[in-house]
Scaffold this active site. Structure first.
Site, PDB file in Angstrom:
ATOM      1  N   ASP A 187      -1.732 -17.250  -4.026  1.00  0.00           N
ATOM      2  CA  ASP A 187      -1.380 -16.850  -2.209  1.00  0.00           C
ATOM      3  C   ASP A 187      -1.731 -17.627  -1.055  1.00  0.00           C
ATOM      4  O   ASP A 187      -3.327 -18.628  -1.489  1.00  0.00           O
ATOM      5  CB  ASP A 187      -3.346 -15.682  -2.827  1.00  0.00           C
ATOM      6  CG  ASP A 187      -3.546 -15.107  -1.339  1.00  0.00           C
ATOM      7  OD1 ASP A 187      -3.461 -15.516  -0.049  1.00  0.00           O
ATOM      8  OD2 ASP A 187      -3.612 -13.425  -1.147  1.00  0.00           O
ATOM      9  N   ALA A 247       3.144  -2.657  -3.807  1.00  0.00           N
ATOM     10  CA  ALA A 247       2.518  -3.617  -2.918  1.00  0.00           C
ATOM     11  C   ALA A 247       3.505  -2.486  -1.771  1.00  0.00           C
ATOM     12  O   ALA A 247       2.399  -1.679  -1.313  1.00  0.00           O
ATOM     13  CB  ALA A 247       3.141  -4.818  -2.715  1.00  0.00           C
ATOM     14  N   ARG A 248       4.745  -3.297  -1.120  1.00  0.00           N
ATOM     15  CA  ARG A 248       5.482  -1.994  -0.606  1.00  0.00           C
ATOM     16  C   ARG A 248       7.009  -2.898  -0.398  1.00  0.00           C
ATOM     17  O   ARG A 248       7.837  -3.402  -1.130  1.00  0.00           O
ATOM     18  CB  ARG A 248       5.525  -2.707   1.382  1.00  0.00           C
ATOM     19  CG  ARG A 248       3.311  -2.640   1.866  1.00  0.00           C
ATOM     20  CD  ARG A 248       3.461  -1.310   1.934  1.00  0.00           C
ATOM     21  NE  ARG A 248       2.261  -0.927   3.103  1.00  0.00           N
ATOM     22  CZ  ARG A 248       1.937  -0.089   2.362  1.00  0.00           C
ATOM     23  NH1 ARG A 248       1.475  -0.023   0.978  1.00  0.00           N
ATOM     24  NH2 ARG A 248       0.764  -0.400   3.358  1.00  0.00           N
ATOM     25  N   ASP A 272       6.258   1.574  -8.370  1.00  0.00           N
ATOM     26  CA  ASP A 272       5.601   2.755  -6.926  1.00  0.00           C
ATOM     27  C   ASP A 272       6.083   2.650  -5.709  1.00  0.00           C
ATOM     28  O   ASP A 272       5.699   3.407  -5.386  1.00  0.00           O
ATOM     29  CB  ASP A 272       4.013   2.097  -6.687  1.00  0.00           C
ATOM     30  CG  ASP A 272       3.102   3.250  -6.052  1.00  0.00           C
ATOM     31  OD1 ASP A 272       3.246   4.578  -6.644  1.00  0.00           O
ATOM     32  OD2 ASP A 272       2.909   3.347  -5.153  1.00  0.00           O
ATOM     33  N   GLU A 277      11.704   6.077   0.249  1.00  0.00           N
ATOM     34  CA  GLU A 277      10.259   6.273  -0.689  1.00  0.00           C
ATOM     35  C   GLU A 277      10.432   8.511  -0.096  1.00  0.00           C
ATOM     36  O   GLU A 277      10.258   8.359   1.376  1.00  0.00           O
ATOM     37  CB  GLU A 277       8.857   6.196   0.105  1.00  0.00           C
ATOM     38  CG  GLU A 277       9.186   4.816  -0.416  1.00  0.00           C
ATOM     39  CD  GLU A 277       7.491   4.326  -0.273  1.00  0.00           C
ATOM     40  OE1 GLU A 277       7.220   3.165  -0.438  1.00  0.00           O
ATOM     41  OE2 GLU A 277       6.819   4.768   0.713  1.00  0.00           O
ATOM     42  N   HIS A 296       5.044   6.352  -4.132  1.00  0.00           N
ATOM     43  CA  HIS A 296       4.326   5.186  -3.462  1.00  0.00           C
ATOM     44  C   HIS A 296       2.648   6.360  -3.931  1.00  0.00           C
ATOM     45  O   HIS A 296       1.932   6.231  -2.608  1.00  0.00           O
ATOM     46  CB  HIS A 296       4.165   5.684  -2.034  1.00  0.00           C
ATOM     47  CG  HIS A 296       3.813   4.303  -1.315  1.00  0.00           C
ATOM     48  ND1 HIS A 296       4.821   3.989  -0.317  1.00  0.00           N
ATOM     49  CD2 HIS A 296       2.679   3.543  -1.315  1.00  0.00           C
ATOM     50  CE1 HIS A 296       3.519   2.695   0.365  1.00  0.00           C
ATOM     51  NE2 HIS A 296       2.328   2.821  -0.172  1.00  0.00           N
ATOM     52  N   ALA A 298      -0.422   4.964  -5.831  1.00  0.00           N
ATOM     53  CA  ALA A 298      -1.019   4.138  -6.354  1.00  0.00           C
ATOM     54  C   ALA A 298      -2.114   3.832  -5.590  1.00  0.00           C
ATOM     55  O   ALA A 298      -3.549   4.601  -6.075  1.00  0.00           O
ATOM     56  CB  ALA A 298      -0.871   2.574  -6.442  1.00  0.00           C
TER      57      ALA A 298
END
Length: 353
Positions: A187, A247-248, A272, A277, A296, A298
Site C-alpha cells: 500500500d 474491490a472494483r 465479486d 455488473e 458485487h 461483499a
C-alpha cells in the site's frame, strides 16, 4: 451560527436504501428527501434537480444510468448543488475533478461496509480453498465421484497478500490472524510501522505476488490501479495460488485471469466485482468450477446497508448545516464550496477541512 433557511433539498435515485436514511431525514423537517426514478428524463425532473443541495448517489457503476452520474453535464443542470454523497467507499460514479471545479464537495461512506466486505473476502478464500461450491454443485447433479475428487486445502498457516490495507484490508488481516496466516501487504499510502500496526508486513507488489498463497485486492479503482493485476502479475503469482477480488472491476484483467485459471497456474478465484455488473451469463469465469462468483455483494448485508444509510444521511445533514464532512474526498473544493454555500444560504460554513 445561524442555520440556513428552510428547506434543504436532498435527492437520490430509486435504488435500494435501508429505511434508516428516510427515518433520519423524517426527524429533520428542515430537510426534504426526494427519490427520483432511474428511468426519468432530465427534463421531467429539471425543477427538482435545479433546487437540489445534495445528491445521494450509488457507488456501483452499473446501478446508475450514465446520465445520472455526477459529472459536468449533470452539475450544469444543478446550480444549487453543494455536495455529492456516495453510498460506499468508492466513487466511480462521480467525476471528482468536475465537482471540484464546480465547488461541489464529494463525500463517501468509507468504512461503513468494511466488516461485511472483510467477512466476504475470508468466505471466498475458504470457499475456493475447500472447494465448497464445486462440491455443492456436483452433489446436486451427479453420483459416483469420490470425496477425494473434491479434496480441498486449509487456509491456516498460509501466506495472505493484501493489495491495499485501508478500512477493509486491515479487517481482513485481523480475521486472517485467527487462522495463523502470515499477512503481507502493499500500500503506497502507508509506511512500514503503520502497516505493522494494522497486522501486515509491508512488501512490494512483486514480492507479494511471488510469496502469497492467496492474493486479495482491497485498493481503490483509479488511473494508477486500472489493470494493476494483468497477465504479467498473474504470471508472477505462485503456482496453485488463489486470487480474490472484492474491490472494483477493472483493477484485474478478466481475460488474464481466465487464462491463468485455464492454464492451471492458479488453483481458483473468488470474484465479486466485474467489468460489467452483472456479468453476462456466458462469461467464461462463470463456467469454471474453481471460481466462486458473486454479484458485487461483499458489502451488501443488512448491517452494512444500515450503516451506509445512517452515515450518509447524518453526514449530509452535518454538511448542509454548515459543518465539515468527516469523509471528504476533495478538500480542494472547499474554498469555492464555501463561497457558493454563503451565496445560497447567506452564511458561511463553520470551518475548512
Amino acid at each position: 451560527m445561524a442555520f440556513p433557511p428552510l428547506p434543504r433539498s436532498v435527492i437520490r435515485l430509486d435504488v435500494w436504501y435501508d429505511p434508516a436514511m428516510q427515518a433520519i431525514f423524517d426527524q429533520h423537517p428542515d430537510y426534504a428527501l426526494t427519490t427520483i426514478p432511474r428511468d426519468a428524463d432530465m427534463h421531467s425532473v429539471a425543477t427538482t434537480l435545479g433546487n437540489a443541495h445534495a445528491y445521494q448517489i450509488s457507488s456501483a457503476k452499473d446501478e446508475n444510468p450514465t446520465r445520472w452520474r455526477a459529472d459536468a453535464e449533470l452539475l450544469a443542470q444543478a446550480p444549487n448543488l453543494l455536495c455529492v454523497s456516495t453510498s460506499g467507499a468508492g466513487y466511480d460514479t462521480v467525476d471528482v475533478e468536475a465537482c471540484t471545479r464546480a465547488g461541489v464537495l464529494v463525500m463517501n461512506q468509507s468504512g461503513a461496509n468494511a466488516q461485511s466486505v472483510a467477512e466476504h473476502t475470508i468466505g471466498l478464500m475458504i470457499g475456493v480453498s475447500k472447494r465448497l461450491t464445486e462440491t455443492d454443485r456436483r452433489l446436486r447433479r451427479e453420483r459416483g465421484f469420490t470425496r477425494e475428487a473434491v479434496m480441498g486445502r486449509e487456509i491456516t498457516g498460509k501466506t495472505l497478500g493484501l493489495v491495499g490495507l485501508g478500512h477493509i484490508g486491515r479487517r481482513v488481516a485481523a480475521i486472517a490472524q485467527a487462522f495463523d496466516m502470515r499477512v503481507i501487504a502493499c500500500d503506497p499510502a502507508l509506511d512500514e510501522a503503520t502497516m505493522a500496526a494494522r497486522g501486515a508486513q509491508k512488501v512490494s507488489l512483486e514480492t507479494l505476488l511471488a510469496e502469497s498463497d492467496h492474493v486479495s485486492l482491497h485498493c481503490p479503482r483509479n488511473a494508477d490501479t486500472l489493470e494493476l493485476i494483468d497477465a504479467e502479475a498473474f504470471r508472477l503469482m505462485k503456482p496453485g495460488a488463489v486470487f480474490i477480488s472484492t474491490a472494483r472491476g477493472g483493477i484485474h484483467s478478466e481475460p488474464a485471469l481466465i487464462e491463468a485459471l485455464h492454464s492451471g497456474h492458479l488453483a481458483g478465484a473468488g470474484v465479486d466485482v466485474w467489468d460489467v455488473e452483472p456479468p453476462p451469463l456466458d462469461h467464461p469465469l462463470l463456467a469454471m468450477p474453481n471460481v466462486i462468483a458473486t454479484y458485487h455483494t461483499a458489502g451488501v448485508t443488512h448491517e452494512a446497508r444500515r450503516n451506509v444509510a445512517t452515515w450518509a444521511a447524518e453526514q449530509i445533514i452535518h454538511t448542509l448545516d454548515g459543518g465539515t464532512p468527516a469523509r471528504l474526498v476533495n478538500p480542494d473544493a472547499w474554498p469555492s464550496y464555501a463561497a457558493r454555500y454563503e451565496a445560497i444560504f447567506g452564511v458561511r460554513p463553520n470551518a475548512s477541512p
